[in-house]
Design a protein around this motif. Structure first.
Motif, PDB file in Angstrom:
ATOM      1  N   ASN A 141       0.836  -1.199   0.000  1.00 40.69           N
ATOM      2  CA  ASN A 141       0.000   0.000   0.000  1.00 40.69           C
ATOM      3  C   ASN A 141       0.868   1.246   0.000  1.00 40.69           C
ATOM      4  N   LYS A 142       0.698   2.055  -1.027  1.00 39.50           N
ATOM      5  CA  LYS A 142       1.459   3.303  -1.070  1.00 39.50           C
ATOM      6  C   LYS A 142       0.504   4.485  -1.021  1.00 39.50           C
ATOM      7  N   THR A 143       0.826   5.437  -0.181  1.00 38.43           N
ATOM      8  CA  THR A 143      -0.019   6.610  -0.035  1.00 38.43           C
ATOM      9  C   THR A 143       0.853   7.860  -0.071  1.00 38.43           C
ATOM     10  N   LEU A 144       0.463   8.814  -0.877  1.00 37.13           N
ATOM     11  CA  LEU A 144       1.185  10.086  -0.951  1.00 37.13           C
ATOM     12  C   LEU A 144       0.160  11.213  -0.812  1.00 37.13           C
ATOM     13  N   PRO A 145      -0.123  11.577   0.418  1.00 35.85           N
ATOM     14  CA  PRO A 145      -1.153  12.596   0.643  1.00 35.85           C
ATOM     15  C   PRO A 145      -0.507  13.978   0.725  1.00 35.85           C
ATOM     16  N   VAL A 146      -0.722  14.790  -0.270  1.00 31.91           N
ATOM     17  CA  VAL A 146       0.005  16.053  -0.356  1.00 31.91           C
ATOM     18  C   VAL A 146      -0.918  17.241  -0.071  1.00 31.91           C
ATOM     19  N   ILE A 147      -0.448  18.150   0.735  1.00 35.97           N
ATOM     20  CA  ILE A 147      -1.155  19.426   0.861  1.00 35.97           C
ATOM     21  C   ILE A 147      -0.170  20.532   0.471  1.00 35.97           C
ATOM     22  N   LEU A 148      -0.535  21.276  -0.552  1.00 38.63           N
ATOM     23  CA  LEU A 148       0.282  22.401  -0.990  1.00 38.63           C
ATOM     24  C   LEU A 148      -0.453  23.655  -0.545  1.00 38.63           C
ATOM     25  N   CYS A 149       0.300  24.625  -0.046  1.00 37.56           N
ATOM     26  CA  CYS A 149      -0.393  25.769   0.531  1.00 37.56           C
ATOM     27  C   CYS A 149       0.383  27.051   0.315  1.00 37.56           C
ATOM     28  N   SER A 150      -0.228  28.002  -0.358  1.00 40.03           N
ATOM     29  CA  SER A 150       0.423  29.309  -0.523  1.00 40.03           C
ATOM     30  C   SER A 150      -0.531  30.426  -0.106  1.00 40.03           C
ATOM     31  N   GLU A 151      -1.355  30.105   0.840  1.00 36.67           N
ATOM     32  CA  GLU A 151      -2.330  31.075   1.350  1.00 36.67           C
ATOM     33  C   GLU A 151      -2.392  30.864   2.857  1.00 36.67           C
ATOM     34  N   ASP A 152      -2.474  31.945   3.625  1.00 35.74           N
ATOM     35  CA  ASP A 152      -2.468  31.727   5.082  1.00 35.74           C
ATOM     36  C   ASP A 152      -3.862  31.538   5.673  1.00 35.74           C
ATOM     37  N   ASP A 153      -4.854  32.210   5.051  1.00 30.95           N
ATOM     38  CA  ASP A 153      -6.183  32.145   5.662  1.00 30.95           C
ATOM     39  C   ASP A 153      -6.925  30.903   5.187  1.00 30.95           C
ATOM     40  N   VAL A 154      -6.407  29.750   5.525  1.00 32.55           N
ATOM     41  CA  VAL A 154      -6.988  28.484   5.071  1.00 32.55           C
ATOM     42  C   VAL A 154      -6.822  27.431   6.154  1.00 32.55           C
ATOM     43  N   GLN A 155      -7.510  26.334   5.965  1.00 31.54           N
ATOM     44  CA  GLN A 155      -7.300  25.173   6.838  1.00 31.54           C
ATOM     45  C   GLN A 155      -7.071  23.976   5.953  1.00 31.54           C
ATOM     46  N   GLY A 156      -5.963  23.310   6.135  1.00 31.82           N
ATOM     47  CA  GLY A 156      -5.733  22.100   5.360  1.00 31.82           C
ATOM     48  C   GLY A 156      -5.432  20.987   6.331  1.00 31.82           C
ATOM     49  N   ASP A 157      -6.020  19.823   6.129  1.00 29.73           N
ATOM     50  CA  ASP A 157      -5.577  18.719   6.976  1.00 29.73           C
ATOM     51  C   ASP A 157      -5.686  17.379   6.280  1.00 29.73           C
ATOM     52  N   HIS A 158      -4.936  16.480   6.813  1.00 31.33           N
ATOM     53  CA  HIS A 158      -4.868  15.154   6.244  1.00 31.33           C
ATOM     54  C   HIS A 158      -4.707  14.137   7.352  1.00 31.33           C
ATOM     55  N   GLY A 159      -5.378  13.019   7.218  1.00 31.65           N
ATOM     56  CA  GLY A 159      -5.185  11.952   8.187  1.00 31.65           C
ATOM     57  C   GLY A 159      -5.201  10.618   7.485  1.00 31.65           C
ATOM     58  N   ALA A 160      -4.362   9.717   7.916  1.00 34.01           N
ATOM     59  CA  ALA A 160      -4.353   8.385   7.315  1.00 34.01           C
ATOM     60  C   ALA A 160      -4.155   7.342   8.393  1.00 34.01           C
ATOM     61  N   THR A 161      -4.833   6.233   8.235  1.00 29.40           N
ATOM     62  CA  THR A 161      -4.628   5.089   9.115  1.00 29.40           C
ATOM     63  C   THR A 161      -4.435   3.896   8.203  1.00 29.40           C
ATOM     64  N   ILE A 162      -3.283   3.277   8.303  1.00 31.02           N
ATOM     65  CA  ILE A 162      -2.953   2.202   7.371  1.00 31.02           C
ATOM     66  C   ILE A 162      -2.505   0.987   8.159  1.00 31.02           C
ATOM     67  N   GLY A 163      -3.005  -0.171   7.783  1.00 32.88           N
ATOM     68  CA  GLY A 163      -2.523  -1.393   8.410  1.00 32.88           C
ATOM     69  C   GLY A 163      -3.645  -2.228   8.949  1.00 32.88           C
ATOM     70  N   SER A 164      -3.408  -2.809  10.110  1.00 29.87           N
ATOM     71  CA  SER A 164      -4.428  -3.659  10.708  1.00 29.87           C
ATOM     72  C   SER A 164      -5.407  -2.782  11.479  1.00 29.87           C
ATOM     73  N   LEU A 165      -6.514  -3.367  11.886  1.00 33.85           N
ATOM     74  CA  LEU A 165      -7.422  -2.649  12.774  1.00 33.85           C
ATOM     75  C   LEU A 165      -6.747  -2.510  14.139  1.00 33.85           C
ATOM     76  N   SER A 166      -7.199  -1.552  14.911  1.00 32.47           N
ATOM     77  CA  SER A 166      -6.613  -1.368  16.236  1.00 32.47           C
ATOM     78  C   SER A 166      -7.076  -2.498  17.153  1.00 32.47           C
ATOM     79  N   PRO A 167      -6.330  -2.758  18.228  1.00 30.91           N
ATOM     80  CA  PRO A 167      -6.743  -3.800  19.176  1.00 30.91           C
ATOM     81  C   PRO A 167      -8.156  -3.534  19.707  1.00 30.91           C
ATOM     82  N   GLU A 168      -8.511  -2.266  19.904  1.00 31.26           N
ATOM     83  CA  GLU A 168      -9.845  -1.931  20.415  1.00 31.26           C
ATOM     84  C   GLU A 168     -10.922  -2.347  19.407  1.00 31.26           C
ATOM     85  N   GLN A 169     -10.649  -2.074  18.124  1.00 32.31           N
ATOM     86  CA  GLN A 169     -11.625  -2.439  17.100  1.00 32.31           C
ATOM     87  C   GLN A 169     -11.753  -3.955  16.990  1.00 32.31           C
TER      88      GLN A 169
END
Lengths: 475, 366, 259
Positions: free
Chosen positions: B265-293
């Motif tokens: 599994n390859k993931t390349l999550p890119v956020i490019l930003c040239s503006e300050d009044d913005v919100q950018g976010d990224h989240g990734a969870t890769i692999g097995s499920l958590s022990p809780e799940q």
């Protein structure tokens, strides 16, 4: 910026010595090799150091690799302003390496005194190495540390001092000259740098520190740092670097190779404050064996262009890596920084936390790679990067790559980009703080998780650097 | 295959690239050669839509798009576009182009179902949304295990326009998706839900390239998937917060369940930003499920194998419940062939749950 | 004390159970039994180990057994994994149900039913049943296509737990703080769900709570009080009023004497 707050701001930053890094010493009487790169120059450097033949061979092979390796065309900041034909790869004051500051030439001693190195050595370090341009001018370690069997010396001295086999076995093995163009350049013209050997089971009571100062204009610094931490040993190593500002390009292409043995721990802290004419194409890599731990703390403030990604190869089961980094890109800076982690064994763990700040047209890029090999069963990785944009003329990019090939691994990643919220500033101003102070306060708070990882005097230095940078934004 | 093939390079390239040794920046694609290239004739608005499949791939797609569908929706009259790919008897290659212009305040819908047996299916979808237009685009890839699907998608959004792009990739030997979206107008909005399921030997390669240009735009990409056996998946998702897009928000999330020892599994999550009044976010969870799940699911009677099967079935069920009205038979048919009768019965059931009147397939499966 | 309360024909029989979490022992030599159809309330102050006991009975791997046995319906479950215990007829309603992104509630429900041969039904019957239960719990149909617990409020999560309880009809349900964090309306619906379970499934219950509100609508057979990882008192429903008035102080004092 609002008028009334201006005088206050000035008084606030008055305690920061602007000349701290930006002063030039005369090069009169120095030996300086011709600008540019040729086989002759490489042979000359080697001859000067009276090296074994294998090292000369490595240099020549590296030169050949350098010549045929292109820079990547599809990513990274431009290095067009760097013309190797106008870089001298070797400059020396000719001073002998001293073990007492008394024996260091006045000009150079004054430089390091202004940077606070002898003072730090007296109060909080187990040993210090100081490099000025291409050669080490000072190297010393506390007696009680030497008695533990710890070796801390110039790498060239170690080569002539019974450590040749060990060095040959490790030198440019983690970072081969084929790694990238500037690793090859380093292999061809490296000079200076430190060698550290910590015997099994030894814990150093204080950190060791090497400081690299590049005084000469239009020159390159190519120091090599090789550290071997044997099983169960524990070391904190600090690296500092700075240079005065010139209007010609300077180049830093150092190389750091770290070998962390079974159950050993190495913390490697860097505060980099190269001047803004510096091309910093540095390579750092650690290999970690079973139950070993590498901890990187990395602050990047200076340089015109940086390519810097300390990498960790977690080869032994349960080995771990922690990377804590901050990058502050101001006017005229294009800093491409981050880290690489390769998890190649079961139950390995990596945790990466970075912050970046962009201001005044500066460009900050967080770049990382996390590779989880099939063998890395139950590996756990967490990456978190936060970027702060201080104005709308700067740039902040986040480019993290992940390659996961283990079904039982857990990889988590989070990134955020934003600016200081108006609410935060309004709140602080309502308590009587000026807007500029409020912004500096928020930026310092943003950097806090990093600065708390640094020894106190470096945390103070980092906060001063942030103040300086914030000041620069306004001025 | 008797027809000659060629290899397209520079396919699905990421705009912001990284270390080449990671082999993540772009992909290549083996496709049948074009025997009789056609000159694709499109209206200006469609030609202006930015596409990112790569120069070689896009000209291959264009040269094979003999009968482009061009639709124009107006506020008075919607013009839904529905394309089924690869199901013409005896045809081993099915390449099409569908373009839709949604005029001011119009509603536009595009559904692309790649479910036929043809060895290679491909489609280019160009979308132009004028002020206040709203569009939903659904793409389903449910192909046999030796088939290839190539998808190129581009959209341009004017002020207050919004686009919801939903994609389900259930199967194919190789699927490539190149999705470009330009949020040009203020307050325009792009959301995309991507679900993928890849079994042994299957490869999925996806690139999102979203540019936020207007003020107050929003972009949200949510991807999740299950990789089994020795599946390989690459997701490059770039959000570019361009200077001037004040007040914009961009976010990407990905959840990948790695359920096979040979998975890559390859993931390349890119956020490019040239503006300050913005919100950018990224989240990734890769692999097995958590022990809780894992603990929670096992407390409901599921073994580890059950949990992996459930995760895969969930993607099929989601497609069935969302596309139950247009492609339930295709989804159920694919599921029966790929995962057996029990799975297909459940898919039919999921479709019937949401589309109560369209139960024929479900009854048959039950 | 344990002799009188453990009997061989009990549905659940926990004997001398000691449990640790991350090397810290939380439960010390716990004995507890519940008869078929019986309703036991397990009370105790925060941190007493009630949730630990619930998860230990369920077989959660995060809880390490240091000693003791668990027998259920005549079968020794001690070494069985959680999924096997669930199939044997134990259900644990989580205090904080876990979010499972990517899995629609509907797919999940169908799958857990398919695992239980006694619940096999046609797709149509299943749809019918789920719709009925959703209506009873005042849940909108649209929940069924949402990802399991993802973005659900506390009350919604608890309702989904109730839905599973009623669908699976376990022989024993352990409700871990099912009432915590619910508003009045949600509490009423959840209480009704519990009543339905008791009426229709004739199942046994262990209700873990430190709040007596939820008990107003349930007929309680027995009460056990846990303090510091030990059961310190067994009694009838009257204990509830007692605790309501006086709290756990007396039991805590007794526990520290015993320890």
């Amino acid at each position: 910026m609002s008028e009334p707050s201006a005088p206050k701001r000035r008084s606030e930053v008055a305690d920061v010595d602007r000349s701290l890094y930006d002063f030039v010493k005369s090069e009169e009487g120095y030996e300086r090799f011709d600008d540019g790169l040729s086989e002759e120059i490489v042979r000359e450097i080697s001859a000067k150091k009276d090296e074994p033949k294998w090292m000369l061979d490595l240099r020549l092979r590296s030169l050949e690799i350098y010549e045929r390796t292109p820079m990547p065309a599809n990513w990274g900041p431009s290095i067009e302003g760097l013309d190797m034909a106008h870089i001298s790869t070797y400059v020396t004051s000719g001073a002998d390496q001293a073990t007492s500051w008394e024996d260091v030439p006045d000009d150079i001693k004054d430089t390091f005194e202004r940077l606070g190195i002898p003072e730090a050595e007296r109060t909080s370090l187990a040993g210090v190495g100081a490099q000025y341009d291409s050669e080490l001018v000072y190297h010393n370690m506390r007696e009680e540390v030497a008695e533990l069997g710890v070796v801390y010396s110039g790498i060239e001295e170690a080569l002539h001092d019974g450590w040749e086999n060990v060095i040959r076995e490790h030198f440019m093995k983690l970072v081969p000259p084929t790694d990238h163009k500037f690793a090859a350049l380093h292999g061809a013209v490296w000079s200076g740098g430190s060698f550290v050997y910590v015997p099994a089971g030894v814990t150093l009571p204080y950190p060791l520190q090497s400081y690299f100062r590049l005084n000469a204009a239009g020159a390159g610094q190519f120091e090599h740092t090789l550290i071997i931490v044997e099983p169960g040993a524990d070391l904190h190593f600090i690296e500092g670097c700075s240079a005065p500002k010139y209007n010609v390009a300077n180049l830093h292409a150092g190389c750091v190779e770290l070998f962390v043995g079974k159950g050993a721990r190495l913390r490697y802290s860097t505060i980099e404050n190269w001047s803004k004419n510096m091309y910093n194409l540095n390579t750092k890599r650690a290999r970690v064996e079973e139950d070993g731990a590498i901890e990187w703390v990395s602050g990047s403030f200076g340089s015109h262009v940086s390519y810097l990604y300390p990498s960790s190869l977690l080869m032994g089961a349960r080995s771990s890596c922690e990377f804590t980094g901050i990058t502050f890109a101001g006017a005229g800076q294009d800093l491409d920084t981050g880290c690489k982690v390769h998890l190649a064994a079961p139950d390995t763990r990596a945790s990466v936390a970075t912050k970046s700040i962009s201001k005044g047209g500066g460009v900050s890029t967080f770049r990382s790679s996390v590779v989880v090999a099939p063998k890395a069963e139950r590996a756990k990785v967490s990456v978190s990067c936060q970027s702060l944009m201080l104005d709308d003329e700067s740039r902040s990019d986040t480019i993290p790559a992940m390659d996961v090939r283990s079904a039982s691994a857990q990889v988590g990643h989070e990134a955020t980009i934003g600016r200081i919220s108006d609410d935060t500033i309004a709140y602080l101003m309502s308590r009587g703080i000026s807007e500029d102070e409020a912004r500096t306060m928020v930026v310092n708070g943003f950097a806090e998780p990093i600065s708390k990882e640094l020894p106190l005097e470096y945390a103070v230095e980092m906060n001063n650097l942030i103040k300086l940078e914030m000041e620069g934004a306004i001025g | 295959m008797s027809a000659q093939t060629k290899v397209l390079t520079g396919v699905d390239a990421a705009r912001a690239q990284t270390w080449n040794w990671l082999a993540i920046n772009e992909t290549s694609l083996e496709v049948p050669c074009v025997e009789a290239p056609v000159a694709l004739d499109l209206p200006r608005w469609a030609r202006d839509v930015r596409l990112i499949a790569g120069a070689e791939a896009q000209s291959w797609l264009d040269e094979l798009s003999a009968e482009p569908i061009v639709g124009v929706s107006t506020a008075e009259e919607a013009h839904p576009v529905l394309a089924f790919l690869g199901d013409v008897e005896g045809e081993d290659l099915d390449v099409s182009a569908a373009s839709l212009l949604a005029e001011e305040n119009a509603k536009g819908d595009v559904t692309i179902i790649a479910s036929g047996a043809a060895r290679t299916t491909a489609n280019t979808c160009r979308l132009s949304l004028k002020e206040g237009a709203k569009a939903t685009v659904d793409i389903l890839v449910a192909r046999p295990e030796d088939a290839t699907h190539v998808q190129s998608f581009g959209a341009t959004l004017a002020e207050d326009a919004s686009l919801a792009l939903r994609i389900w990739i259930l199967g194919a030997a190789k699927t490539t998706l190149a999705i470009a979206c330009d949020l040009e107008g203020a307050r325009s909005r792009f959301t995309s839900e991507l679900r993928y399921l890849a079994g042994s030997e299957e490869t999925i390669d996806i690139t999102y390239d979203v540019r936020q240009l207007g003020r107050g735009t929003e972009a949200e990409i949510n991807a999740s998937g299950v990789l089994e056996g020795s599946a390989e998946k690459t997701l490059r998702a770039s959000i570019d917060l361009v200077r001037g897009c004040k007040g914009s928000k961009g976010s990407e999330t990905e959840t990948v369940l790695v359920a096979g020892d040979g998975v890559r599994n390859k993931t390349l999550p890119v956020i490019l930003c040239s503006e300050d009044d913005v919100q950018g976010d990224h989240g990734a969870t890769i692999g097995s499920l958590s022990p809780e799940q894992m603990g929670f699911l096992s407390s409901r009677g599921l073994s580890e194998a059950d949990i992996v099967a459930l995760a895969g079935q969930a993607i099929i069920d989601d497609a069935a419940s969302a596309l139950g009205d247009v492609a339930l038979a295709e989804i159920v048919g694919w599921t029966r062939a790929a995962r057996g009768p029990e799975a297909s019965a459940q898919a039919a059931d999921a479709g019937a749950l949401m589309h109560g009147t369209l139960c024929d397939v479900a009854e048959e499966e039950a | 004390m344990s002799d009188t309360l453990n009997h061989s024909n009990a549905l659940l029989d926990v004997r001398d159970l000691s449990i640790s979490v991350e090397d810290a022992e939380i439960l010390h030599h716990v004995d507890l039994s519940v008869d078929a159809g019986q309703c036991l309330v397990l009370m105790g102050p925060n941190g007493a180990g009630k949730t630990t006991l619930g998860h230990a009975i369920m077989g959660d791997v995060a809880y390490t057994r240091d000693g003791g046995t668990i027998t259920f319906d005549g079968e020794d479950l001690t070494d069985l994994s959680a999924d096997k215990r669930a199939l044997a007829g134990i259900f644990l309603s989580y205090q904080a149900p876990v979010e499972i992104p990517g899995v629609p509630l509907y797919s999940f429900l169908r799958t857990i039913c398919q695992k239980r041969p006694e619940l096999k039904m046609s797709a149509r019957q299943f749809r019918q049943r789920v719709r009925e239960l959703a209506a009873e719990l005042d849940m909108d149909q649209s929940y069924l296509t949402r990802e399991l617990n993802v973005g659900f409020s506390g009350g919604e999560k608890k309702k989904v737990e109730m839905l599973q309880l009623l669908l699976l009809q376990p022989k024993l349900a352990i409700l871990d703080e099912t009432d915590s964090g619910l508003d009045v309306d949600a509490l009423t619906i959840v209480s009704k769900g519990i009543e339905t379970y008791r009426r229709e499934c004739k199942g046994a219950l262990i209700i873990i709570t430190h709040n007596t509100r939820i008990l107003e609508r349930v007929e309680v057979d027995r009460v056990a009080v846990m303090v510091d990882g030990r059961i310190v008192e067994h009694g009838g429903p009257s204990l509830i009023t007692d605790i309501d008035e006086r709290g756990f102080e007396a039991y805590e004092a007794r526990s520290s004497e015993e320890a």
